[in-house]
Design a protein around this motif. Structure first.
Motif, PDB file in Angstrom:
ATOM      1  N   HIS A  41       0.829  -1.201   0.000  1.00 19.77           N
ATOM      2  CA  HIS A  41       0.000   0.000   0.000  1.00 19.77           C
ATOM      3  C   HIS A  41       0.865   1.254   0.000  1.00 19.77           C
ATOM      4  CE1 HIS A  41      -4.162  -1.450   0.526  1.00 19.77           C
ATOM      5  NE2 HIS A  41      -3.585  -2.505   1.072  1.00 19.77           N
TER       6      HIS A  41
ATOM      7  N   ARG B 215      -2.956   2.601  -9.559  1.00 22.04           N
ATOM      8  CA  ARG B 215      -4.070   1.757  -9.138  1.00 22.04           C
ATOM      9  C   ARG B 215      -3.682   0.287  -9.086  1.00 22.04           C
ATOM     10  NH1 ARG B 215      -8.806   1.583 -12.625  1.00 22.04           N
ATOM     11  NH2 ARG B 215      -9.842   0.775 -10.759  1.00 22.04           N
TER      12      ARG B 215
ATOM     13  N   ASP C 230      -6.508  -0.690  -6.675  1.00 24.96           N
ATOM     14  CA  ASP C 230      -6.972   0.279  -5.675  1.00 24.96           C
ATOM     15  C   ASP C 230      -6.825  -0.281  -4.262  1.00 24.96           C
ATOM     16  OD1 ASP C 230      -7.664   2.124  -7.645  1.00 24.96           O
ATOM     17  OD2 ASP C 230      -9.671   1.280  -7.875  1.00 24.96           O
TER      18      ASP C 230
ATOM     19  N   CYS D  24     -14.277  -2.257 -10.782  1.00 30.77           N
ATOM     20  CA  CYS D  24     -14.291  -2.640  -9.373  1.00 30.77           C
ATOM     21  C   CYS D  24     -14.549  -4.135  -9.260  1.00 30.77           C
ATOM     22  CB  CYS D  24     -15.374  -1.872  -8.607  1.00 30.77           C
ATOM     23  SG  CYS D  24     -17.057  -2.243  -9.173  1.00 30.77           S
TER      24      CYS D  24
ATOM     25  N   ASP E 192     -18.010  -1.119  -5.469  1.00 33.54           N
ATOM     26  CA  ASP E 192     -17.576   0.264  -5.537  1.00 33.54           C
ATOM     27  C   ASP E 192     -18.335   1.048  -4.485  1.00 33.54           C
ATOM     28  OD1 ASP E 192     -15.958   2.157  -6.560  1.00 33.54           O
ATOM     29  OD2 ASP E 192     -16.952   2.347  -8.494  1.00 33.54           O
TER      30      ASP E 192
END
Length: 298
Positions: free
Chosen positions: A95, A101, A164, A272, A293
């Motif tokens: 992270h 992304r 993400d 997503c 999402d």
């Protein structure tokens, strides 16, 4: 009433404000708290404890970062542990250093040949992907066009990738089934859900930096002909914000079938993840998906 019990009564309101819990839960920070508490502090206290904990934690994160930069070491490092449970510290390092992304995970197979018949649809999907983006590529046994290159027969397969910050797995290498492999894209204004069969990188001669793009090979779900979403009695009829869609259970589109998105897409093109369940009172039963999402219900 204990604090956790009091907090739980606010969960419905938080879901209305922020969408599915998956989008804002704090599992990683909680896991980090446990990691920090288990670090060796050498008996320090009185203000030195926090410094010792953070030094040890940063040392572990830096080690993970150094390992991930070297493919061979990463391969050995990844093989020494559960492929899908790589540890809290590594997740935190991922992270922290993710520049975009998409971030590839550990290798499932490196420089693997994919010229067997079972990979025919995937090879054709890669050729179509390159040709749609201006390159000129043909299948190795196909008829070459003018100034085209034969498709290279080696790929790097991955156990998982982060999109993400969320982990996507491929069904071919996952031990958890399809739950973390279900995704959604929009094509021609319509939502399409599918299962990721492979996550990979492919190096193609004559295409600059082709090996830097994480690609997904996807099998698309088939929409139901008569959707219960049009029925006012359907529980989700009044909540279009949830992106609920219905699909024929156990059915997938044919390879590169018209009316569906390409089977090979850059991972960054995925909108997503989705969650999938079964509606059993329909005859026959159908699949139902909802977007993961973030949404705001009115």
């Amino acid at each position: 009433m204990k604090p956790n019990h009091h907090w739980s009564v606010h969960v419905p309101e938080q879901i209305l404000d922020y969408g599915p819990l998956y989008g804002f839960w704090a599992f990683l920070p909680e896991r980090l708290n446990k990691v920090l508490k288990n670090l060796n502090t050498n008996g320090w206290g009185g203000g030195q404890l926090e410094v010792s904990m953070m030094r040890e934690f940063h040392r572990a994160v830096q080690l993970e970062g150094m390992v991930s930069e070297h493919a061979f070491i990463q391969l050995l490092f990844g093989e020494s542990r559960d492929r899908e449970a790589l540890g809290t510290v590594q997740d935190a390092a991922n992270h922290a250093r993710a520049p975009s992304r998409v971030l590839a995970g550990t290798f499932a197979e490196k420089s693997a040949r994919f010229d067997e018949p079972k990979h025919d649809a995937m090879r054709l999907g890669i050729v179509n992907y390159y040709n749609q983006h201006g390159a000129k590529v043909h299948l190795p046994l196909g008829i070459p066009g003018a100034n085209t290159e034969a498709l290279d027969s080696f790929v790097d397969f991955y156990d998982y990738a982060l999109l993400d910050g969320r982990r996507l797995t491929s069904t071919n290498y996952s031990r958890r089934g399809a739950a973390s492999s279900l995704i959604q894209v929009h094509s021609n204004g319509e939502p399409h859900a599918g299962e990721i069969r492979h996550l990979f990188r492919h190096r193609q001669q004559g295409i600059l930096d082709s090996e830097k793009t994480v690609l997904a090979f996807i099998e698309w779900l088939v929409p139901t002909l008569d959707t219960p979403m049009e029925n006012n009695d359907f529980p989700w009829h009044d909540f279009p914000e949830l992106g609920v869609e219905t699909w024929a259970r156990g059915q997938y589109a044919a390879p590169n079938e018209a009316g569906f998105p390409p089977q090979v897409l850059p991972l960054a093109d995925i909108q997503c993840q989705v969650a999938r369940g079964v509606v059993g009172y329909c005859i026959p039963p159908i699949w139902i998906t909802t977007t993961m999402d973030r949404v705001r219900l009115k």
